[in-house]
Design an enzyme around this catalytic site. Sequence first.
Site, PDB file in Angstrom:
ATOM      1  N   HIS A  18       0.834  -1.206   0.000  1.00 11.75           N
ATOM      2  CA  HIS A  18       0.000   0.000   0.000  1.00 11.75           C
ATOM      3  C   HIS A  18       0.872   1.261   0.000  1.00 11.75           C
ATOM      4  O   HIS A  18       1.913   1.316   0.667  1.00 11.75           O
ATOM      5  CB  HIS A  18      -0.888   0.034   1.243  1.00 11.75           C
ATOM      6  CG  HIS A  18      -2.151  -0.759   1.102  1.00 11.75           C
ATOM      7  ND1 HIS A  18      -2.994  -0.641   0.020  1.00 11.75           N
ATOM      8  CD2 HIS A  18      -2.733  -1.664   1.941  1.00 11.75           C
ATOM      9  CE1 HIS A  18      -4.040  -1.447   0.193  1.00 11.75           C
ATOM     10  NE2 HIS A  18      -3.899  -2.079   1.340  1.00 11.75           N
ATOM     11  N   CYS A  31       0.557   1.978  -5.797  1.00 11.97           N
ATOM     12  CA  CYS A  31      -0.342   2.852  -6.541  1.00 11.97           C
ATOM     13  C   CYS A  31       0.243   4.250  -6.689  1.00 11.97           C
ATOM     14  O   CYS A  31       1.009   4.711  -5.847  1.00 11.97           O
ATOM     15  CB  CYS A  31      -1.686   2.952  -5.831  1.00 11.97           C
ATOM     16  SG  CYS A  31      -2.594   1.399  -5.767  1.00 11.97           S
ATOM     17  N   ARG A  39       0.313   2.636 -11.612  1.00  8.36           N
ATOM     18  CA  ARG A  39       1.266   1.950 -10.760  1.00  8.36           C
ATOM     19  C   ARG A  39       2.645   2.593 -10.867  1.00  8.36           C
ATOM     20  O   ARG A  39       3.074   3.016 -11.947  1.00  8.36           O
ATOM     21  CB  ARG A  39       1.378   0.470 -11.156  1.00  8.36           C
ATOM     22  CG  ARG A  39       0.079  -0.301 -10.971  1.00  8.36           C
ATOM     23  CD  ARG A  39      -0.337  -0.405  -9.511  1.00  8.36           C
ATOM     24  NE  ARG A  39      -1.573  -1.146  -9.376  1.00  8.36           N
ATOM     25  CZ  ARG A  39      -2.768  -0.592  -9.286  1.00  8.36           C
ATOM     26  NH1 ARG A  39      -2.894   0.723  -9.343  1.00  8.36           N
ATOM     27  NH2 ARG A  39      -3.844  -1.344  -9.144  1.00  8.36           N
TER      28      ARG A  39
END
Length: 258
Positions: free
Chosen positions: A162, A236, A245
């Site tokens: 994340h 991300c 990405r």
Amino acid sequence: MRVPVVGHDTRRRRARRRRALWTGGELLVTVGVVLLLLVVHQLWWTNREARRGAERKVEALEREWDTGREPAIGPSPQSTDTGAAGAPNTDTGRRQPQQSTTRSRQPGWSQAYAVLTIPRLGLRVPVAEGVSKRDVLNRGYVGHYPGAQQPGQAGNFALAGHRNTHGEPFRYINRLAPKDTLQVETRDAVYTYAVDKTLAQTSARDSGVLRQIPRSTVHPSHGYTAPGYFITLTTCTPEYTSRYRLVVWGKLVSMRPR
């Protein structure tokens, strides 16, 4: 001089309007408070809990390794959760021969089995098998793409994490520069990789970055053309979105027994 007369109906209409405005104001304030609490939960609470859990897991792994206790090893996972933050669709391409001294054990699905350390970012985080949001990434871990190579093996050791919320371990990987070190510690060895290349933005479906010889299918000038020992970090971008990405690649430079 005429004195204006305000009838009862007029007063009642005005009172109803005041009540409606007051009620509407209260609803707006309530909605604002709820939204603020949701933001606080996402940006602060999930980070706090995930980081604490990840720190405890790192400590637990180190205790296991020091005592020589074997973790439970499950069957090799057969699928990925492509809803995970930072996770493009998986296409690992043709495998290269394994040339690692790591014991031939397959981690169980969602099992933490290694520790990733990035000194430049002050990061030390568990690596778990799979890229499931619920079972891996939302716990503050970094996820290993099923089908990708393991640490120290020829090919591509590919990871997702994340960038925002839930511990956000990969939030600042855009700050990594060539020659910055990435260490992957397992029960058996410590593998050191050096950052080599960065792809600042690519499609979420750019599966080429995960192949054994990683090379972007969207930006073919980014990546490699010859076999090697690679590590790939994906997350991300831009922040607080999952539209694109960000990819960081490194190469294995050393290995030592743990």
